[in-house]
Design a protein around this motif. Structure first.
Motif, PDB file in Angstrom:
ATOM      1  N   LEU A 105       0.840  -1.206   0.000  1.00 31.68           N
ATOM      2  CA  LEU A 105       0.000   0.000   0.000  1.00 31.68           C
ATOM      3  C   LEU A 105       0.873   1.254   0.000  1.00 31.68           C
ATOM      4  O   LEU A 105       0.624   2.196  -0.762  1.00 31.68           O
ATOM      5  N   GLN A 106       1.914   1.270   0.814  1.00 31.51           N
ATOM      6  CA  GLN A 106       2.799   2.443   0.836  1.00 31.51           C
ATOM      7  C   GLN A 106       3.497   2.630  -0.505  1.00 31.51           C
ATOM      8  O   GLN A 106       3.691   3.757  -0.960  1.00 31.51           O
ATOM      9  N   LYS A 107       3.876   1.527  -1.146  1.00 35.09           N
ATOM     10  CA  LYS A 107       4.498   1.651  -2.477  1.00 35.09           C
ATOM     11  C   LYS A 107       3.507   2.296  -3.451  1.00 35.09           C
ATOM     12  O   LYS A 107       3.868   3.197  -4.204  1.00 35.09           O
ATOM     13  N   ARG A 108       2.265   1.819  -3.422  1.00 40.55           N
ATOM     14  CA  ARG A 108       1.248   2.381  -4.328  1.00 40.55           C
ATOM     15  C   ARG A 108       1.052   3.861  -4.070  1.00 40.55           C
ATOM     16  O   ARG A 108       0.822   4.645  -4.989  1.00 40.55           O
ATOM     17  N   LEU A 109       1.119   4.261  -2.793  1.00 37.77           N
ATOM     18  CA  LEU A 109       0.907   5.668  -2.428  1.00 37.77           C
ATOM     19  C   LEU A 109       2.189   6.491  -2.575  1.00 37.77           C
ATOM     20  O   LEU A 109       2.204   7.669  -2.212  1.00 37.77           O
ATOM     21  N   GLY A 114       1.485   8.920   5.074  1.00 34.07           N
ATOM     22  CA  GLY A 114       1.660   8.285   6.386  1.00 34.07           C
ATOM     23  C   GLY A 114       0.401   7.554   6.812  1.00 34.07           C
ATOM     24  O   GLY A 114      -0.420   7.170   5.980  1.00 34.07           O
ATOM     25  N   CYS A 115       0.240   7.368   8.111  1.00 31.20           N
ATOM     26  CA  CYS A 115      -0.958   6.710   8.613  1.00 31.20           C
ATOM     27  C   CYS A 115      -2.089   7.732   8.713  1.00 31.20           C
ATOM     28  O   CYS A 115      -1.912   8.781   9.332  1.00 31.20           O
ATOM     29  N   GLN A 182       7.089   7.887   5.506  1.00 31.49           N
ATOM     30  CA  GLN A 182       6.477   9.108   4.966  1.00 31.49           C
ATOM     31  C   GLN A 182       7.517  10.224   4.832  1.00 31.49           C
ATOM     32  O   GLN A 182       7.556  10.935   3.824  1.00 31.49           O
ATOM     33  N   LEU A 183       8.376  10.365   5.837  1.00 32.22           N
ATOM     34  CA  LEU A 183       9.366  11.449   5.808  1.00 32.22           C
ATOM     35  C   LEU A 183      10.454  11.191   4.776  1.00 32.22           C
ATOM     36  O   LEU A 183      10.910  12.106   4.101  1.00 32.22           O
ATOM     37  N   GLN A 184      10.872   9.928   4.652  1.00 28.32           N
ATOM     38  CA  GLN A 184      11.964   9.600   3.732  1.00 28.32           C
ATOM     39  C   GLN A 184      11.480   9.290   2.322  1.00 28.32           C
ATOM     40  O   GLN A 184      12.289   9.133   1.411  1.00 28.32           O
TER      41      GLN A 184
ATOM     42  N   ARG B 132      10.097  18.890   5.401  1.00 22.79           N
ATOM     43  CA  ARG B 132      10.098  17.424   5.486  1.00 22.79           C
ATOM     44  C   ARG B 132      11.524  16.885   5.362  1.00 22.79           C
ATOM     45  O   ARG B 132      11.956  16.033   6.143  1.00 22.79           O
ATOM     46  N   LEU B 133      12.287  17.404   4.406  1.00 19.05           N
ATOM     47  CA  LEU B 133      13.657  16.941   4.217  1.00 19.05           C
ATOM     48  C   LEU B 133      14.536  17.292   5.421  1.00 19.05           C
ATOM     49  O   LEU B 133      15.406  16.513   5.805  1.00 19.05           O
TER      50      LEU B 133
END
Lengths: 209, 209
Positions: A105-109, A114-115, A182-184, B132-133
């Protein structure tokens, strides 16, 4: 947590009213998810949902009422999307599949967003006690779904750790992994965090002697 | 990340100027930590720091410049407070002491505030790429401090897992534990999340045969 939605005046909704209300909540959830809570104004929500300002106030007395509806909506969404996987969390294989689905799911997004519950939680935690409690109670439901699987393993003698602690630690690993992902904007933190937890759970599976 | 602070015009700061700038950043950091990023206005910061509006603009061209300074300040603060413990993260005992110190800090704070870096990160992740970075790079430094200890253990043959993965997973467990602790206002999520990770690390310590 979910109670029958009503007009802000307290009157029950018609079926059409329920649909309009749902459209407003979905639009607000999407905007808050994409931009953050405070950047999503009622005017943005109104435009995105294609309703008038007075319609919004017909359903929600203020932005706080809308925010609480969004927290409930996002919690429902997370739990419903994972529901088919939750019932398999009572085996290592099921836990690994759940991990794979969360990573996919994270890859798709593209690791954005994030959550949906955790990011709302972080924004309201210090300035909105009512919303903080609503998010905390959403997490309690999520934790319970994970715990149910681990408790079943434990009851069958397939897990010798404490299922309550392991479920809470798994949810924490998931949340921390999602934030760093999410941050990276890369999926590795989520993968590594969940793999460590699932390896830890696996280490608590008694082996035949 | 830290470069020599300057006036918003680009001129270097006098010593007194550096102190005033630092007072503004500290006040902004505290307000953003207590109320969330968007609830802390420049006017609030000005009042809390006891400076004039024109003084703020003397040091920071806009709120974005101030926010970036706050992210740097909070990263420095987290790393400096933990520095005496970081150099011990190359033993299980040192890792457990670090865990205890993190838990004690949350108890003292009554579980308020969450992670000073993580909560900023969650707020900026979807609407402010530059911030964010900056947060992501703060986390890279934090992760590196954890990794240094685990890498030393690995080099001495006292850890047979991948120190990079274990460090990242530990940071994720810490972040997720802090978020749930902040939302629930109880320290158990942080304790359980870190204990699970440290038990996992301990399981990778080879035993004498």
């Amino acid at each position: 947590m979910s109670t029958e939605p009503r007009q802000s005046s307290g009157k029950p909704l018609t079926r059409k009213g329920q649909q309009t209300r749902q459209r407003i909540v979905a639009a607000a959830a999407q905007l808050m998810y994409e931009r953050g809570l405070t950047e999503a104004t009622l005017e943005d929500v109104r435009a995105a949902a294609g309703v008038s300002g007075s319609q919004i106030y017909h359903y929600f007395a203020d932005k706080q009422a809308l925010l609480l509806a969004v927290i409930d909506y996002q919690t429902q969404g997370v739990l419903e999307r994972q529901a088919p996987l939750f019932c398999r969390l009572d085996t290592l294989e099921g836990l690994r599949r759940w991990r794979d689905a969360l990573v996919e799911l994270q890859k798709r997004l593209q690791c954005r967003g994030g959550c949906p519950i955790g990011s709302l939680g972080s924004e309201v935690a210090e300035n909105n006690p009512e919303a903080r409690l609503a998010v905390a109670s959403g997490f309690v439901r999520w934790e319970a779904a994970i715990r149910a699987g681990l408790t079943a393993m434990h009851a069958r003698g397939e897990l010798d750790g404490d299922p309550d602690d392991l479920a809470l630690a798994t949810l924490a690993a998931l949340q921390g992994g999602l934030l760093l992902t999410q941050l990276q904007r890369q999926v590795r933190p989520l993968e590594v965090a969940l793999d460590a937890m699932l390896d830890h759970i696996e280490a608590h599976v008694p082996r035949p002697v």
